[in-house]
Design a protein around this motif. Structure first.
Motif, PDB file in Angstrom:
ATOM      1  N   ARG A 190      38.191  40.019  31.287  1.00 31.31           N
ATOM      2  CA  ARG A 190      39.118  38.938  30.942  1.00 31.31           C
ATOM      3  C   ARG A 190      38.362  37.636  30.679  1.00 31.31           C
ATOM      4  O   ARG A 190      38.683  36.889  29.748  1.00 31.31           O
ATOM      5  N   ALA A 200      47.709  38.363  35.353  1.00 32.35           N
ATOM      6  CA  ALA A 200      47.947  39.103  34.114  1.00 32.35           C
ATOM      7  C   ALA A 200      49.255  39.862  34.135  1.00 32.35           C
ATOM      8  O   ALA A 200      49.642  40.444  33.111  1.00 32.35           O
ATOM      9  N   ASP A 210      40.301  35.087  27.603  1.00 29.07           N
ATOM     10  CA  ASP A 210      41.750  35.098  27.839  1.00 29.07           C
ATOM     11  C   ASP A 210      42.058  34.453  29.197  1.00 29.07           C
ATOM     12  O   ASP A 210      42.600  35.085  30.106  1.00 29.07           O
ATOM     13  N   ASN A 267      43.446  38.195  39.729  1.00 28.95           N
ATOM     14  CA  ASN A 267      43.332  38.361  38.281  1.00 28.95           C
ATOM     15  C   ASN A 267      44.417  39.289  37.753  1.00 28.95           C
ATOM     16  O   ASN A 267      45.022  39.028  36.699  1.00 28.95           O
TER      17      ASN A 267
END
Length: 357
Positions: free
Chosen positions: A111, A72, A116, A68
């Motif tokens: 998130r 990002a 997103d 993750n």
């Protein structure tokens, strides 16, 4: 339980275990502890050799959390949390490690809740998880010994737990107590471990059960055991190298293959259990003697004896290693190759103590 059959000139040892009732499969409805959750995610049941599959599930979860941050582009956060978690693991601070994992899980949940996410994010997560699993399974396959090669035998009953090294070589123990449900960080920290010389006994503690992983140079996992109260002996099921007292110490090759031996002095730097690729360094550092089948050479003891194969690639493959004390001869009878089994074997005291004897 063990039988020996001959096929041509090669001997073959086969273990047959008595069938027991099927273990209870862990499902999400039965999850009560973290090990239950890992077994359920791995799709395994208790018994049946599911410990390494549960470890693979743990690696997958950690890769998911780290993926993750990769997706990002938060590399600084990933490196900071990774370094913090590694340092806490070395110091054996379990609460701190769980706190780092909780922070990473919170970032992932934040998130997802915010929406997103994208196809690119999902593809990155899948790539990171699959890559981590491939590396983990590849390393485990290379470093794990066959589950039938070594066994832990109960010698006598006692209140605490003690393990005697009955092998012909020094070993290293990684000890986990029953309160450690993840069993990734041993007692003493991530870099911890207990050095147990040949013939020595190590007292694990007085609060069984303990979970013990046994390693040989370098980081080759010989066994993973659940150990209740008692005094045990860890030894090879079929020792490829046999040591015996002798007036004139010699090495005898009783196998059907040409081998090469390296003999180094006692406590040489290539004997360290923490030295990466110690067998390779020993092969390069010390001169080798080629011994044909049935051949015999004089052995200088005390020393560390390493037996290698022959050929371009085989000369760096170590078949056996032994700590030869003064006045001891060595006889090499291997290497032995185990037959393939259709099902994995759960190697714990409860399954092997009564089968091997």
């Amino acid at each position: 339980p063990a039988s020996c059959s001959a096929s041509g000139r090669r001997r073959q040892f086969v273990f047959a275990a008595r069938a027991e009732e099927e273990p209870l499969t862990t499902t999400l409805q039965r999850v009560r502890t973290l090990p239950d959750l890992l077994h359920a995610l791995a799709g395994t049941s208790y018994g049946g050799g599911s410990e390494h599959r549960a470890a693979a599930a743990t690696v997958a979860v950690l890769a998911l959390l780290g993926g993750n941050l990769v997706a990002a582009g938060r590399w600084a956060t990933l490196l900071g949390l990774g370094a913090t978690g590694l340092g806490l693991a070395i110091l054996e601070t379990r609460v701190g490690v769980m706190l780092v994992i909780t922070v990473m899980a919170w970032l992932l949940c934040l998130r997802v809740v915010s929406g997103d996410i994208s196809l690119e994010w999902a593809a990155t997560e899948v790539f990171v998880v699959l890559s981590a699993l491939m590396v983990f399974l590849g390393v485990a396959q290379c470093l794990q010994e066959d589950s039938r090669s070594y066994v832990l035998l109960l010698e006598r009953h006692r209140s605490g737990v003690a393990v005697r090294n009955g092998c012909c070589m020094d070993v290293k123990l990684l000890v986990f107590d029953s309160s450690d449900h993840v069993r990734l960080v041993p007692q003493g920290g991530l870099l911890g471990g207990v050095f147990v010389p040949r013939g020595a006994t190590h007292f694990l503690g007085g609060r069984p059960p303990y979970y013990v992983k046994v390693y040989a140079p370098w980081e080759r996992e010989l066994g993973y055991f659940e150990v209740p109260a008692g005094e045990y002996c860890f030894q090879a099921t079929v020792p490829p190298l046999v040591l015996a007292p002798a007036d004139e110490p010699r090495f005898t090759n009783s196998s059907e293959e040409h081998v090469a031996i390296c003999v180094c002095g006692e406590r040489c730097w290539t004997d360290s259990l923490w030295l990466p690729f110690a067998p390779v360094f020993a092969r390069l550092r010390w001169p080798a003697k080629r011994v044909p089948p049935g051949g015999s050479v004089k052995l200088h003891s005390p020393s560390t004896l390493r037996v290698y194969g022959c050929g371009i690639m085989g000369s760096f493959v170590q078949h056996a290693c032994a700590r030869a004390y003064k006045g001891e001869s060595a006889e090499f009878t291997g290497p032995y190759r185990w037959t393939h089994t259709g099902k994995s074997i759960h190697r714990s005291c409860s399954s092997l103590l009564h089968c091997v004897r």
